[in-house]
Every structure is written in C-alpha cells, then in structure tokens.
Write a protein that holds these residues in place. Structure first.
Motif, PDB file in Angstrom:
ATOM      1  N   LYS A  64       5.019   5.337  -3.148  1.00 39.24           N
ATOM      2  CA  LYS A  64       3.938   6.044  -3.812  1.00 39.24           C
ATOM      3  C   LYS A  64       3.478   5.220  -5.014  1.00 39.24           C
ATOM      4  O   LYS A  64       4.225   4.386  -5.523  1.00 39.24           O
ATOM      5  CB  LYS A  64       4.418   7.417  -4.293  1.00 39.24           C
ATOM      6  CG  LYS A  64       5.024   8.290  -3.202  1.00 39.24           C
ATOM      7  CD  LYS A  64       5.569   9.580  -3.802  1.00 39.24           C
ATOM      8  CE  LYS A  64       6.186  10.471  -2.733  1.00 39.24           C
ATOM      9  NZ  LYS A  64       6.732  11.720  -3.305  1.00 39.24           N
ATOM     10  N   SER A  65       2.289   5.505  -5.489  1.00 40.77           N
ATOM     11  CA  SER A  65       1.771   4.760  -6.634  1.00 40.77           C
ATOM     12  C   SER A  65       2.683   4.922  -7.853  1.00 40.77           C
ATOM     13  O   SER A  65       2.822   3.994  -8.656  1.00 40.77           O
ATOM     14  CB  SER A  65       0.357   5.204  -6.961  1.00 40.77           C
ATOM     15  OG  SER A  65       0.314   6.595  -7.216  1.00 40.77           O
TER      16      SER A  65
ATOM     17  N   GLN B 152       0.832  -1.203   0.000  1.00 40.81           N
ATOM     18  CA  GLN B 152       0.000   0.000   0.000  1.00 40.81           C
ATOM     19  C   GLN B 152       0.869   1.257   0.000  1.00 40.81           C
ATOM     20  O   GLN B 152       2.014   1.229   0.478  1.00 40.81           O
ATOM     21  CB  GLN B 152      -0.912   0.009   1.220  1.00 40.81           C
ATOM     22  CG  GLN B 152      -2.023  -1.020   1.168  1.00 40.81           C
ATOM     23  CD  GLN B 152      -3.001  -0.852   2.314  1.00 40.81           C
ATOM     24  OE1 GLN B 152      -2.649  -0.359   3.376  1.00 40.81           O
ATOM     25  NE2 GLN B 152      -4.245  -1.266   2.090  1.00 40.81           N
ATOM     26  N   ALA B 153       0.322   2.321  -0.513  1.00 39.13           N
ATOM     27  CA  ALA B 153       1.032   3.597  -0.492  1.00 39.13           C
ATOM     28  C   ALA B 153       1.427   3.931   0.946  1.00 39.13           C
ATOM     29  O   ALA B 153       0.640   3.736   1.882  1.00 39.13           O
ATOM     30  CB  ALA B 153       0.162   4.694  -1.073  1.00 39.13           C
TER      31      ALA B 153
ATOM     32  N   THR C  82       4.511  -3.138  -7.030  1.00 39.39           N
ATOM     33  CA  THR C  82       3.213  -2.520  -7.267  1.00 39.39           C
ATOM     34  C   THR C  82       2.764  -1.830  -5.993  1.00 39.39           C
ATOM     35  O   THR C  82       2.673  -2.464  -4.932  1.00 39.39           O
ATOM     36  CB  THR C  82       2.164  -3.559  -7.693  1.00 39.39           C
ATOM     37  OG1 THR C  82       2.627  -4.240  -8.871  1.00 39.39           O
ATOM     38  CG2 THR C  82       0.837  -2.881  -8.000  1.00 39.39           C
TER      39      THR C  82
ATOM     40  N   THR D  24       5.396   2.346  -8.835  1.00 29.87           N
ATOM     41  CA  THR D  24       5.048   1.070  -9.454  1.00 29.87           C
ATOM     42  C   THR D  24       5.835   0.873 -10.748  1.00 29.87           C
ATOM     43  O   THR D  24       5.802   1.724 -11.634  1.00 29.87           O
ATOM     44  CB  THR D  24       3.540   1.010  -9.739  1.00 29.87           C
ATOM     45  OG1 THR D  24       2.835   1.036  -8.502  1.00 29.87           O
ATOM     46  CG2 THR D  24       3.183  -0.246 -10.512  1.00 29.87           C
TER      47      THR D  24
ATOM     48  N   SER E 272      -0.250   0.229  -4.304  1.00 26.34           N
ATOM     49  CA  SER E 272      -1.667   0.552  -4.438  1.00 26.34           C
ATOM     50  C   SER E 272      -1.988   1.818  -3.646  1.00 26.34           C
ATOM     51  O   SER E 272      -1.495   2.012  -2.532  1.00 26.34           O
ATOM     52  CB  SER E 272      -2.524  -0.607  -3.939  1.00 26.34           C
ATOM     53  OG  SER E 272      -2.297  -0.831  -2.567  1.00 26.34           O
ATOM     54  N   SER E 273      -2.821   2.656  -4.230  1.00 17.98           N
ATOM     55  CA  SER E 273      -3.167   3.919  -3.559  1.00 17.98           C
ATOM     56  C   SER E 273      -4.471   3.802  -2.798  1.00 17.98           C
ATOM     57  O   SER E 273      -5.166   2.820  -2.884  1.00 17.98           O
ATOM     58  CB  SER E 273      -3.258   5.035  -4.594  1.00 17.98           C
ATOM     59  OG  SER E 273      -4.201   4.691  -5.587  1.00 17.98           O
TER      60      SER E 273
END
Length: 123
Positions: free
Chosen positions: A86-87, A12-13, A120, A90, A122-123
């Motif tokens: 951060k997204s 996660q972000a 990856t 990715t 995710s935001s």
C-alpha cells in the motif's frame, strides 16, 4: 555483526517486494532480527521481528497478513516478504540484529543496524 539490506525499490500498489538482510562478521544464529521502517516525519517503527531460530515472530498490526519475516541462518540472511503493498508502506526499511533469543519490537534492544533500503509504493 555487519548488516547489509537490499531489495527495496519502486512498486505499484498491490505489488510485492522481498527485502533481504545479509549478515557478516559473526554467527548470525546468535541474534534475533527485526525489520523497522521510517517514513518522512514519522517515528521509526518495528514492522516484523523474528527470534534466533525463527520460532517466535512478531508483526505490526498494519502489516499482518501481508508481510512475512523469515530467516536462513545457513545463509546468514533474514528476509521480509511484502505482499499487497500500500502507499502507506512507503518508507526506508532497516534491518537490525539483537543479542537476545526472542523477537523484540523495541529498537532499543537492537545492537546492530543495516543502512536502510527505500521502498516506494505508488498508488
């Protein structure tokens, strides 16, 4: 030298990951190393690089203060600690080794590449 990258995944972000790149087949301390990333539709970019003995380092502006590159020549391994993800981080992350003393940000200076590991965020 052969390079094996690992440690990618889904996070996660705001989270953290640590990538590892294990080298084999040659004396790793003879090489400088770098981490590159490539997102879909974008060019490969250098996010961090480190000299043979870790005395010189480079960071892309986009990751300064969040990512840390380090190496343990006794373990033939280079690391990328990634915090506050951060997204836009990715991408597929690649480690690379170059037969030079100092850190380099240019992909053309690197002779050996690992297979890539997906990160990856995710935001």
């Amino acid at each position: 030298v052969q390079l094996q990258a690992s440690g990618g995944g889904l996070v996660q972000a705001g989270g953290s990951l640590r990538l590892s790149c294990a080298a084999s087949g040659s004396t790793f301390s003879s090489y400088s190393a770098g981490w590159f990333r490539q997102a879909p539709g974008k060019e490969r970019e250098c996010v961090a690089a480190i000299g043979r003995i870790g005395g010189t380092t480079y960071y892309a502006d986009s990751v300064k203060g969040r990512f840390t590159i380090s190496r343990d020549n006794a373990k033939n391994t280079v690391y990328l600690q990634m915090n506050s993800l951060k997204s836009e981080d990715t991408a597929v992350y690649y480690c690379a080794a170059a037969q030079r003393i100092l850190a380099s940000t240019s992909a053309t200076n690197y002779n050996y590449w690992g297979q890539g590991t997906q990160v990856t965020v995710s935001s």
